[in-house]
Design an enzyme around this catalytic site. Structure first.
Site, PDB file in Angstrom:
ATOM      1  N   ARG A  62       3.696  61.717 -41.174  1.00  0.00           N
ATOM      2  CA  ARG A  62       4.178  61.400 -42.522  1.00  0.00           C
ATOM      3  C   ARG A  62       5.695  61.499 -42.622  1.00  0.00           C
ATOM      4  NH1 ARG A  62       2.126  65.648 -45.746  1.00  0.00           N
ATOM      5  NH2 ARG A  62       4.212  66.540 -45.683  1.00  0.00           N
ATOM      6  N   LYS A 212       9.077  41.480 -50.538  1.00  0.00           N
ATOM      7  CA  LYS A 212       9.562  40.130 -50.799  1.00  0.00           C
ATOM      8  C   LYS A 212      10.216  39.551 -49.536  1.00  0.00           C
ATOM      9  CE  LYS A 212       7.865  40.913 -54.800  1.00  0.00           C
ATOM     10  NZ  LYS A 212       8.531  41.518 -55.932  1.00  0.00           N
TER      11      LYS A 212
HETATM   12  C1  LIG Z   1       8.076  42.655 -56.671  1.00  0.00           C
HETATM   13  C2  LIG Z   1       9.179  43.436 -57.217  1.00  0.00           C
HETATM   14  C3  LIG Z   1       9.142  44.829 -57.203  1.00  0.00           C
HETATM   15  C4  LIG Z   1       7.945  45.610 -56.752  1.00  0.00           C
HETATM   16  O1  LIG Z   1       7.580  45.390 -55.429  1.00  0.00           O
HETATM   17  P1  LIG Z   1       6.090  45.756 -54.948  1.00  0.00           P
HETATM   18  O2  LIG Z   1       6.228  45.868 -53.492  1.00  0.00           O
HETATM   19  O3  LIG Z   1       5.259  44.595 -55.405  1.00  0.00           O
HETATM   20  O4  LIG Z   1       5.700  47.020 -55.611  1.00  0.00           O
HETATM   21  C5  LIG Z   1      10.231  45.507 -57.695  1.00  0.00           C
HETATM   22  N1  LIG Z   1      11.296  44.864 -58.179  1.00  0.00           N
HETATM   23  C6  LIG Z   1      11.365  43.521 -58.213  1.00  0.00           C
HETATM   24  C7  LIG Z   1      12.583  42.877 -58.757  1.00  0.00           C
HETATM   25  C8  LIG Z   1      10.303  42.764 -57.748  1.00  0.00           C
HETATM   26  O5  LIG Z   1      10.365  41.435 -57.819  1.00  0.00           O
END
Ligand SMILES: *Cc1c(COP(=O)(O)O)cnc(C)c1O
Length: 403
Positions: A62, A212
């Site tokens: 962890r 993303k």
């Molecule tokens: C998608 C997103 C998040 C969260 O990401 P996850 O991995 O889906 O929890 C945070 N901030 C922005 C601007 C996003 O587009």
């Protein structure tokens, strides 16, 4: 101050080169180019003395593996932070960053166009712990100074804003916050550190959803926070205490994504600009919300502070019935409909930001859509959008009640 005896500082390598080399130690992996997926909880110590003194590079799964260390050190090099922590999602990165700075009685200021689930963290968990969140107009800039109270610990920004893409003046907010002993965080998921260098603009906590563009293939859930020295110790402590750790396979995929990040972002941006150019000439489109465009009200700040953008933007349509917008979306063959973004695929979703604005009102003149321009050939995406607009016209002209 420079004197003739001071050697010139070595030219910083280009980020594209750093992306190729950062976090890689082939000599430690039997010469293999990539650090593999280390799975593990237990780490064995050779002697009782080593165990008692916690001697060893790794102590427990962890708390880090060679795989997570490879990504952390690569990201640290890219962001220029004092340290980076990995989290299981972008939202958990935002939560850990928030929890690392607040205590009961504190006040935080948050942009009104923040990623909505982050707002939910503040309005529920932080509120329950006695932390007050006040939302501000994303365009407030230096005016944030008037909202900072003695209890204000943090100004949390996101530029451009989620869904609606307002550009805030980050350096002006940093200056106002630091003058009053408040820290500044930014959700930097849109531009990534390649497009906006948060720390060099004074931001203390740079948050990114690696889900993303870092993953880049719609198959990873990951987040990270990079901290300036001002915020590193408490971030590291809170992250460890809360037992946050990202999954080994997701980290591996993020390392893979990192190597092609610059290339992909270039293509996403160029294609998005091409599609925006075409959309700007469409009679159905009222406005495009994208600070990369010279026509956007946020473009001057974008040009001043950012070195790049990405493939994500929104549009406001001229007033159209709901069924016509649904017909547009249903007719698209190359654009998928779904949440998240940053993968190689193109996406289109309708959104309504009215419901969760509190400091500002969001009153678009027509239906709103968000697009992610993937790695498809833009000409094909344009054909697809043309198909969508044809279906939209068809649906709008159909008399009511007819199927
Ligand atoms: C998608 C997103 C998040 C969260 O990401 P996850 O991995 O889906 O929890 C945070 N901030 C922005 C601007 C996003 O587009």
């Amino acid at each position: 101050m420079s004197s003739p005896k001071t050697p010139p500082s070595p030219r910083r390598r280009h980020i594209a080169t750093d992306l190729v080399h950062a976090g890689r130690e082939p000599a430690e992996q039997f010469g293999f180019v990539n650090t593999p997926i280390y799975r593990g909880s237990t780490v064995l110590y050779p002697t009782a003395d080593d165990l008692a003194n916690r001697r060893g590079r790794f102590s427990y799964g962890r708390r880090g593996t060679p795989t997570s260390l490879a990504l952390e050190s690569a990201l640290k090099q890219i962001t220029g932070g004092a340290g980076v922590v990995l989290t299981p999602s972008g939202l958990s990165a935002a939560s850990v960053a928030l929890l690392s700075v607040v205590k009961a009685g504190d006040h935080i200021l948050m942009t009104d166009s923040v990623y909505e689930p982050t707002r939910h963290v503040c309005d529920t968990v932080l509120a329950r712990l006695g932390v007050t969140t006040q939302y501000f107009d994303p365009l407030i800039g230096a005016g944030i100074a008037e909202m900072i109270r003695p209890a204000t610990r943090l100004v949390y920004c996101e530029a451009p804003g989620s869904q609606t893409f307002e550009m805030g003046d980050i350096p002006a907010m940093v200056e106002a916050a630091h003058a009053r002993d408040a820290l500044v965080a930014i959700d930097n998921t849109w531009a990534t550190s390649l497009g906006f260098d948060g720390h060099s603009h004074g931001v203390d906590l740079v948050i990114e959803a690696g889900t993303k563009y870092l993953g880049g293939h719609a198959d990873v859930n990951l987040g990270f926070v990079s901290a300036a020295p001002s915020a590193w110790k408490s971030l590291q402590g809170t992250h460890g205490t809360l037992g946050q750790c990202a999954a080994a396979e997701d980290i591996f995929l993020a390392l893979r994504g990192l190597r092609t990040l610059a290339l992909r972002l270039q293509r996403h941006q160029a294609s998005a600009l091409e599609v925006c150019d075409w959309l700007a000439g469409r009679p159905e489109v009222s406005r495009i919300l994208n600070p990369m465009l010279p026509t956007d009200p946020g473009h001057a700040l974008f040009k001043r502070d950012f070195t790049g953008g990405c493939g994500l933007f929104s549009i406001v349509l001229k007033p159209a019935p709901r069924e016509a917008v649904a017909a547009f979306l249903d007719a698209l063959e190359l654009f998928g409909m779904g949440y998240s973004w940053g993968g190689y695929e193109s996406l289109a979703i309708p959104f309504d930001a009215k419901a969760y604005r509190t400091a500002t009102s969001w009153q678009p003149e027509g239906p709103t859509l968000r697009f992610h321009i993937g790695l498809d050939e833009p000409a094909d995406l344009i054909d697809d959008l043309e198909r969508g607009f044809a279906a939209m016209a068809n649906a709008a002209s159909r008399p009511e009640g007819e199927p």
